[in-house]
Design a protein around this motif. Sequence first.
Motif, PDB file in Angstrom:
ATOM      1  N   LEU A  39       0.835  -1.193   0.000  1.00 35.09           N
ATOM      2  CA  LEU A  39       0.000   0.000   0.000  1.00 35.09           C
ATOM      3  C   LEU A  39       0.870   1.243   0.000  1.00 35.09           C
ATOM      4  O   LEU A  39       1.950   1.250   0.600  1.00 35.09           O
ATOM      5  N   GLN A  40       0.365   2.287  -0.638  1.00 34.58           N
ATOM      6  CA  GLN A  40       1.016   3.580  -0.534  1.00 34.58           C
ATOM      7  C   GLN A  40      -0.075   4.559  -0.129  1.00 34.58           C
ATOM      8  O   GLN A  40      -0.991   4.847  -0.896  1.00 34.58           O
ATOM      9  N   THR A  41       0.028   5.055   1.106  1.00 29.48           N
ATOM     10  CA  THR A  41      -0.992   5.919   1.670  1.00 29.48           C
ATOM     11  C   THR A  41      -0.338   7.037   2.457  1.00 29.48           C
ATOM     12  O   THR A  41       0.583   6.782   3.236  1.00 29.48           O
ATOM     13  N   ALA A  42      -0.822   8.240   2.270  1.00 30.04           N
ATOM     14  CA  ALA A  42      -0.323   9.406   3.009  1.00 30.04           C
ATOM     15  C   ALA A  42       1.205   9.499   2.934  1.00 30.04           C
ATOM     16  O   ALA A  42       1.861   9.809   3.928  1.00 30.04           O
ATOM     17  N   GLY A  43       1.757   9.194   1.761  1.00 33.11           N
ATOM     18  CA  GLY A  43       3.203   9.291   1.576  1.00 33.11           C
ATOM     19  C   GLY A  43       3.998   8.143   2.172  1.00 33.11           C
ATOM     20  O   GLY A  43       5.223   8.162   2.148  1.00 33.11           O
ATOM     21  N   LYS A  44       3.325   7.145   2.722  1.00 35.62           N
ATOM     22  CA  LYS A  44       4.007   5.985   3.305  1.00 35.62           C
ATOM     23  C   LYS A  44       3.866   4.789   2.373  1.00 35.62           C
ATOM     24  O   LYS A  44       2.801   4.555   1.814  1.00 35.62           O
ATOM     25  N   LYS A  45       4.945   4.028   2.246  1.00 38.92           N
ATOM     26  CA  LYS A  45       4.916   2.761   1.507  1.00 38.92           C
ATOM     27  C   LYS A  45       4.904   1.655   2.549  1.00 38.92           C
ATOM     28  O   LYS A  45       5.847   1.512   3.332  1.00 38.92           O
ATOM     29  N   LEU A  46       3.818   0.891   2.568  1.00 44.09           N
ATOM     30  CA  LEU A  46       3.630  -0.133   3.593  1.00 44.09           C
ATOM     31  C   LEU A  46       3.534  -1.526   2.978  1.00 44.09           C
ATOM     32  O   LEU A  46       2.913  -1.717   1.928  1.00 44.09           O
ATOM     33  N   LYS A  47       4.129  -2.491   3.661  1.00 46.67           N
ATOM     34  CA  LYS A  47       3.969  -3.899   3.315  1.00 46.67           C
ATOM     35  C   LYS A  47       3.114  -4.507   4.423  1.00 46.67           C
ATOM     36  O   LYS A  47       3.385  -4.296   5.614  1.00 46.67           O
ATOM     37  N   VAL A  48       2.088  -5.251   4.041  1.00 42.23           N
ATOM     38  CA  VAL A  48       1.154  -5.833   5.003  1.00 42.23           C
ATOM     39  C   VAL A  48       1.178  -7.348   4.860  1.00 42.23           C
ATOM     40  O   VAL A  48       1.051  -7.874   3.752  1.00 42.23           O
ATOM     41  N   GLU A  49       1.346  -8.042   5.980  1.00 42.07           N
ATOM     42  CA  GLU A  49       1.291  -9.504   5.992  1.00 42.07           C
ATOM     43  C   GLU A  49       0.107  -9.925   6.842  1.00 42.07           C
ATOM     44  O   GLU A  49       0.006  -9.535   8.010  1.00 42.07           O
ATOM     45  N   VAL A  50      -0.782 -10.705   6.259  1.00 43.17           N
ATOM     46  CA  VAL A  50      -1.978 -11.199   6.951  1.00 43.17           C
ATOM     47  C   VAL A  50      -1.862 -12.718   6.999  1.00 43.17           C
ATOM     48  O   VAL A  50      -1.834 -13.369   5.956  1.00 43.17           O
ATOM     49  N   MET A  51      -1.771 -13.269   8.211  1.00 45.13           N
ATOM     50  CA  MET A  51      -1.578 -14.714   8.351  1.00 45.13           C
ATOM     51  C   MET A  51      -2.507 -15.285   9.404  1.00 45.13           C
ATOM     52  O   MET A  51      -2.704 -14.678  10.466  1.00 45.13           O
ATOM     53  N   LEU A  52      -3.054 -16.459   9.119  1.00 47.96           N
ATOM     54  CA  LEU A  52      -3.865 -17.161  10.090  1.00 47.96           C
ATOM     55  C   LEU A  52      -2.955 -17.941  11.022  1.00 47.96           C
ATOM     56  O   LEU A  52      -2.135 -18.752  10.582  1.00 47.96           O
ATOM     57  N   VAL A  53      -3.088 -17.678  12.322  1.00 44.64           N
ATOM     58  CA  VAL A  53      -2.327 -18.402  13.335  1.00 44.64           C
ATOM     59  C   VAL A  53      -3.196 -19.573  13.764  1.00 44.64           C
ATOM     60  O   VAL A  53      -4.186 -19.394  14.482  1.00 44.64           O
ATOM     61  N   GLU A  54      -2.860 -20.755  13.291  1.00 44.14           N
ATOM     62  CA  GLU A  54      -3.709 -21.921  13.520  1.00 44.14           C
ATOM     63  C   GLU A  54      -3.856 -22.266  15.001  1.00 44.14           C
ATOM     64  O   GLU A  54      -4.904 -22.727  15.431  1.00 44.14           O
ATOM     65  N   ALA A  55      -2.824 -22.017  15.790  1.00 40.73           N
ATOM     66  CA  ALA A  55      -2.874 -22.349  17.216  1.00 40.73           C
ATOM     67  C   ALA A  55      -3.950 -21.559  17.955  1.00 40.73           C
ATOM     68  O   ALA A  55      -4.551 -22.057  18.906  1.00 40.73           O
TER      69      ALA A  55
END
Length: 75
Positions: free
Chosen positions: A24-40
């Motif tokens: 994502l690039q929002t408000a001048g920031k470049k962001l990397k987002v990781e979405v993971m299911l924690v099975e435990a």
Amino acid sequence: MLDLMRNRFGGSWDGTPPEIHGLLQTAGKKLKVEVMLVEATGQWQVSVFEGGGCIAIHQSKDPIEATAHALSQCF
């Protein structure tokens, strides 16, 4: 789920559950987002990175809610 993430947050998203990645690039920031299911725990964990460092982490049963909350911590 990728279309839902794109529509809600913009940017580009790839992967398949249980692991999704966004750029994502929002408000001048470049962001990397990781979405993971924690099975435990059965919860989705979202980590947001900027410039190689983690700037936000949030967990929730819902991946969209977890992503929204994690991103809100970045601004």
